[in-house]
Design a protein around this motif. Structure first.
Motif, PDB file in Angstrom:
ATOM      1  N   TRP A  75       0.824  -1.218   0.000  1.00 41.62           N
ATOM      2  CA  TRP A  75       0.000   0.000   0.000  1.00 41.62           C
ATOM      3  C   TRP A  75       0.857   1.267   0.000  1.00 41.62           C
ATOM      4  CZ3 TRP A  75      -4.957   1.742  -0.266  1.00 41.62           C
ATOM      5  CH2 TRP A  75      -5.246   2.994   0.305  1.00 41.62           C
ATOM      6  N   SER A  76       1.919   1.262   0.763  1.00 38.35           N
ATOM      7  CA  SER A  76       2.759   2.458   0.900  1.00 38.35           C
ATOM      8  C   SER A  76       3.837   2.550  -0.168  1.00 38.35           C
ATOM      9  CB  SER A  76       3.423   2.454   2.283  1.00 38.35           C
ATOM     10  OG  SER A  76       4.259   1.312   2.432  1.00 38.35           O
ATOM     11  N   ILE A  77       3.949   1.542  -1.012  1.00 41.86           N
ATOM     12  CA  ILE A  77       5.020   1.485  -2.007  1.00 41.86           C
ATOM     13  C   ILE A  77       4.514   1.768  -3.420  1.00 41.86           C
ATOM     14  CG2 ILE A  77       6.781  -0.018  -3.048  1.00 41.86           C
ATOM     15  CD1 ILE A  77       6.858  -1.516  -0.363  1.00 41.86           C
ATOM     16  N   LEU A  78       3.345   1.222  -3.756  1.00 37.22           N
ATOM     17  CA  LEU A  78       2.847   1.322  -5.123  1.00 37.22           C
ATOM     18  C   LEU A  78       2.637   2.763  -5.618  1.00 37.22           C
ATOM     19  CD1 LEU A  78       0.333  -1.655  -5.463  1.00 37.22           C
ATOM     20  CD2 LEU A  78       2.528  -1.341  -6.606  1.00 37.22           C
ATOM     21  N   PRO A  79       2.043   3.673  -4.821  1.00 37.65           N
ATOM     22  CA  PRO A  79       1.876   5.038  -5.328  1.00 37.65           C
ATOM     23  C   PRO A  79       3.198   5.672  -5.768  1.00 37.65           C
ATOM     24  CG  PRO A  79       0.551   4.731  -3.371  1.00 37.65           C
ATOM     25  CD  PRO A  79       1.426   3.517  -3.481  1.00 37.65           C
ATOM     26  N   THR A  80       4.238   5.457  -4.979  1.00 37.31           N
ATOM     27  CA  THR A  80       5.544   6.011  -5.346  1.00 37.31           C
ATOM     28  C   THR A  80       6.118   5.291  -6.558  1.00 37.31           C
ATOM     29  OG1 THR A  80       6.023   6.741  -3.097  1.00 37.31           O
ATOM     30  CG2 THR A  80       7.909   6.365  -4.533  1.00 37.31           C
ATOM     31  N   PHE A  81       5.876   3.987  -6.670  1.00 32.54           N
ATOM     32  CA  PHE A  81       6.315   3.248  -7.855  1.00 32.54           C
ATOM     33  C   PHE A  81       5.709   3.861  -9.118  1.00 32.54           C
ATOM     34  CE2 PHE A  81       5.435  -0.001 -11.040  1.00 32.54           C
ATOM     35  CZ  PHE A  81       6.701  -0.527 -11.264  1.00 32.54           C
ATOM     36  N   TYR A  82       4.420   4.166  -9.075  1.00 35.20           N
ATOM     37  CA  TYR A  82       3.768   4.764 -10.242  1.00 35.20           C
ATOM     38  C   TYR A  82       4.342   6.157 -10.540  1.00 35.20           C
ATOM     39  CZ  TYR A  82       0.280   1.039  -9.910  1.00 35.20           C
ATOM     40  OH  TYR A  82      -0.349  -0.182  -9.889  1.00 35.20           O
ATOM     41  N   LEU A  99      -5.887  12.028   8.218  1.00 31.22           N
ATOM     42  CA  LEU A  99      -6.025  13.383   7.686  1.00 31.22           C
ATOM     43  C   LEU A  99      -4.781  13.785   6.908  1.00 31.22           C
ATOM     44  CD1 LEU A  99      -7.326  16.203   7.446  1.00 31.22           C
ATOM     45  CD2 LEU A  99      -6.361  16.728   9.706  1.00 31.22           C
ATOM     46  N   ALA A 100      -3.616  13.523   7.500  1.00 28.74           N
ATOM     47  CA  ALA A 100      -2.364  13.899   6.851  1.00 28.74           C
ATOM     48  C   ALA A 100      -2.162  13.130   5.556  1.00 28.74           C
ATOM     49  CB  ALA A 100      -1.193  13.650   7.803  1.00 28.74           C
ATOM     50  N   GLU A 101      -2.484  11.835   5.573  1.00 24.84           N
ATOM     51  CA  GLU A 101      -2.275  11.011   4.379  1.00 24.84           C
ATOM     52  C   GLU A 101      -3.177  11.458   3.235  1.00 24.84           C
ATOM     53  OE1 GLU A 101      -2.224   6.310   3.089  1.00 24.84           O
ATOM     54  OE2 GLU A 101      -2.169   6.863   5.194  1.00 24.84           O
ATOM     55  N   GLN A 102      -4.440  11.742   3.537  1.00 26.82           N
ATOM     56  CA  GLN A 102      -5.346  12.215   2.496  1.00 26.82           C
ATOM     57  C   GLN A 102      -4.923  13.590   1.985  1.00 26.82           C
ATOM     58  OE1 GLN A 102      -9.749  11.073   3.445  1.00 26.82           O
ATOM     59  NE2 GLN A 102      -8.688  11.114   5.408  1.00 26.82           N
ATOM     60  N   VAL A 147      -9.939  12.088 -10.378  1.00 27.99           N
ATOM     61  CA  VAL A 147     -10.590  10.805 -10.128  1.00 27.99           C
ATOM     62  C   VAL A 147      -9.798  10.007  -9.090  1.00 27.99           C
ATOM     63  CG1 VAL A 147     -11.210   8.584 -11.154  1.00 27.99           C
ATOM     64  CG2 VAL A 147     -11.656  10.705 -12.398  1.00 27.99           C
ATOM     65  N   GLY A 148      -8.463  10.061  -9.193  1.00 30.53           N
ATOM     66  CA  GLY A 148      -7.619   9.342  -8.245  1.00 30.53           C
ATOM     67  C   GLY A 148      -7.767   9.865  -6.830  1.00 30.53           C
ATOM     68  N   ALA A 149      -7.745  11.183  -6.684  1.00 31.04           N
ATOM     69  CA  ALA A 149      -7.868  11.789  -5.359  1.00 31.04           C
ATOM     70  C   ALA A 149      -9.234  11.498  -4.744  1.00 31.04           C
ATOM     71  CB  ALA A 149      -7.631  13.294  -5.449  1.00 31.04           C
ATOM     72  N   VAL A 150     -10.290  11.593  -5.559  1.00 28.02           N
ATOM     73  CA  VAL A 150     -11.643  11.330  -5.064  1.00 28.02           C
ATOM     74  C   VAL A 150     -11.795   9.869  -4.641  1.00 28.02           C
ATOM     75  CG1 VAL A 150     -14.075  11.218  -5.708  1.00 28.02           C
ATOM     76  CG2 VAL A 150     -12.710  13.193  -6.383  1.00 28.02           C
ATOM     77  N   ALA A 151     -11.266   8.949  -5.461  1.00 24.82           N
ATOM     78  CA  ALA A 151     -11.338   7.524  -5.120  1.00 24.82           C
ATOM     79  C   ALA A 151     -10.605   7.243  -3.811  1.00 24.82           C
ATOM     80  CB  ALA A 151     -10.739   6.687  -6.253  1.00 24.82           C
ATOM     81  N   TYR A 152      -9.488   7.932  -3.613  1.00 27.71           N
ATOM     82  CA  TYR A 152      -8.706   7.775  -2.386  1.00 27.71           C
ATOM     83  C   TYR A 152      -9.502   8.242  -1.177  1.00 27.71           C
ATOM     84  CZ  TYR A 152      -4.215   7.417   0.052  1.00 27.71           C
ATOM     85  OH  TYR A 152      -3.193   7.029   0.884  1.00 27.71           O
ATOM     86  N   LEU A 153     -10.195   9.371  -1.313  1.00 32.31           N
ATOM     87  CA  LEU A 153     -11.002   9.903  -0.220  1.00 32.31           C
ATOM     88  C   LEU A 153     -12.168   8.973   0.108  1.00 32.31           C
ATOM     89  CD1 LEU A 153     -11.157  13.710  -1.127  1.00 32.31           C
ATOM     90  CD2 LEU A 153      -9.699  12.594   0.572  1.00 32.31           C
ATOM     91  N   ILE A 154     -12.815   8.430  -0.934  1.00 27.55           N
ATOM     92  CA  ILE A 154     -13.928   7.506  -0.716  1.00 27.55           C
ATOM     93  C   ILE A 154     -13.451   6.255   0.013  1.00 27.55           C
ATOM     94  CG2 ILE A 154     -15.585   5.990  -1.880  1.00 27.55           C
ATOM     95  CD1 ILE A 154     -15.805   8.129  -4.064  1.00 27.55           C
ATOM     96  N   LEU A 155     -12.290   5.759  -0.391  1.00 28.21           N
ATOM     97  CA  LEU A 155     -11.728   4.570   0.249  1.00 28.21           C
ATOM     98  C   LEU A 155     -11.500   4.817   1.734  1.00 28.21           C
ATOM     99  CD1 LEU A 155     -10.469   1.722  -0.026  1.00 28.21           C
ATOM    100  CD2 LEU A 155      -8.306   2.838  -0.540  1.00 28.21           C
ATOM    101  N   PHE A 156     -10.983   6.001   2.072  1.00 26.31           N
ATOM    102  CA  PHE A 156     -10.720   6.320   3.476  1.00 26.31           C
ATOM    103  C   PHE A 156     -12.012   6.498   4.258  1.00 26.31           C
ATOM    104  CE2 PHE A 156      -6.195   6.896   2.912  1.00 26.31           C
ATOM    105  CZ  PHE A 156      -5.716   6.668   4.194  1.00 26.31           C
ATOM    106  N   GLN A 157     -13.046   7.048   3.621  1.00 28.92           N
ATOM    107  CA  GLN A 157     -14.321   7.208   4.330  1.00 28.92           C
ATOM    108  C   GLN A 157     -14.871   5.843   4.721  1.00 28.92           C
ATOM    109  OE1 GLN A 157     -15.379  10.276   5.215  1.00 28.92           O
ATOM    110  NE2 GLN A 157     -13.537  10.979   4.174  1.00 28.92           N
ATOM    111  N   ALA A 158     -14.871   4.909   3.761  1.00 32.98           N
ATOM    112  CA  ALA A 158     -15.412   3.578   4.027  1.00 32.98           C
ATOM    113  C   ALA A 158     -14.580   2.846   5.074  1.00 32.98           C
ATOM    114  CB  ALA A 158     -15.456   2.780   2.727  1.00 32.98           C
ATOM    115  N   SER A 159     -13.259   2.918   4.938  1.00 31.73           N
ATOM    116  CA  SER A 159     -12.371   2.222   5.857  1.00 31.73           C
ATOM    117  C   SER A 159     -12.499   2.780   7.277  1.00 31.73           C
ATOM    118  CB  SER A 159     -10.923   2.357   5.371  1.00 31.73           C
ATOM    119  OG  SER A 159     -10.024   1.778   6.287  1.00 31.73           O
ATOM    120  N   THR A 160     -12.584   4.104   7.386  1.00 35.93           N
ATOM    121  CA  THR A 160     -12.679   4.740   8.703  1.00 35.93           C
ATOM    122  C   THR A 160     -14.014   4.435   9.380  1.00 35.93           C
ATOM    123  OG1 THR A 160     -11.253   6.536   7.924  1.00 35.93           O
ATOM    124  CG2 THR A 160     -12.459   6.917   9.958  1.00 35.93           C
TER     125      THR A 160
END
Length: 293
Positions: A84-91, A209-212, A235-248
């Protein structure tokens, strides 16, 4: 298909010019990789001749069945968590490498790469020190979720959410009734089960909060340099926020069920952004006594 000639950052925000015409490359890419596999020069030409967004998306799709199969075989659903913490930087590094290979300006991309590497290093180290890379380690939430949904439904959840989208001090205290040496927690905090001081007195999830914020501000930066109020990369940022809402939401549902004081904490402190009407964390015990009386 020749790639678009992009002469300004503003052009990059035009989905119809920089992305849409090249989505068909995704269908041809597996066959082209197969035919080019024996030649390093051919692979390089294929890499430079493919829209970098398409090749990045193709790689992410390639990973999905791997995560799915490994998680089902091992009955461990934290495979994505390990990268999870590696792939974004890989891209991001992929985009930097592509730009360098094509001789494109890379000043902004280099800055993005530096920010991304720092983010990955911090998050990966934090995951490692919590035992995330230990053999058999798994997100505690998946075990709880498996109790509420049947195996076929959980398999679908694994495909759609986990594979496609996604404390030791407390245990020691419960076992010995003594605060472990070398920890910053008090007996009262360990009894309560969650932290309410420092940043946690302002936000229930300051780390989330910091990660988002990192990725939201990067998207806002892209809007600034492309002189637009929004663009397709959002789209990427919004998908990331939605993922955090559901997970939280799921995390807090579990926490509130384990620790009675957490519901009071939820009323007083904002989930991510500090609350202006909650009144601050205060004394949770005092509030609890008022409700009981």
């Amino acid at each position: 298909m020749a790639l678009p000639i992009v002469k300004s950052a503003v052009t990059c925000a035009d989905f119809s010019r920089t992305v849409q015409p090249y989505l068909s490359q995704l269908n041809d890419l597996p066959q082209q990789i197969y035919h080019s596999a024996t030649s390093l020069q051919a692979l390089k030409e294929l890499y430079l001749g493919t829209n970098p967004l398409v090749s990045a998306f193709a790689f992410s799709l390639f990973l999905v069945p791997i995560f799915l199969v490994v998680s089902e075989i091992n009955r461990n659903y934290s495979q994505v968590d390990r990268v999870w913490s590696i792939l974004p930087t890989f891209y991001n590094l992929h985009y930097v490498a592509y730009a360098h290979a094509k001789g494109l300006p890379t000043q902004r991309l280099n800055s993005l790469a530096i920010i991304s590497v720092i983010w990955s290093a911090r998050l990966t180290f934090n995951y490692w020190r919590k035992g995330g890379y230990q053999r058999g380690s798994e997100d505690y939430r998946w075990e709880i979720l498996r109790k509420y949904i049947n195996p076929p439904l959980f398999f679908i959840f694994n495909v759609v959410f986990i594979s496609l989208a996604q404390s030791n001090a407390k245990k020691s205290y419960q076992r010995t009734a003594k605060v472990p040496a070398g920890t910053d927690f008090s007996a009262h905090e360990l009894d309560r089960g969650f932290l309410t001081r420092g940043l946690w007195s302002l936000s229930r999830h300051p780390n989330f909060l910091a990660e988002q914020s990192v990725w939201v501000f990067l998207y806002a930066w892209s809007c600034y340099v492309t002189k637009s109020y929004y663009n397709w990369s959002g789209v990427g940022a919004v998908a990331y926020l939605i993922l955090f809402q559901a997970s939280t939401m799921f995390t807090e549902w579990i926490t509130a069920g384990k620790y009675p004081d957490y519901k009071i904490y939820q009323q007083r402190v904002g989930k991510f952004v500090p609350s202006l009407i909650g009144g601050g964390v205060g004394d949770l015990n005092e509030e609890k006594e008022k409700k009981e009386n």
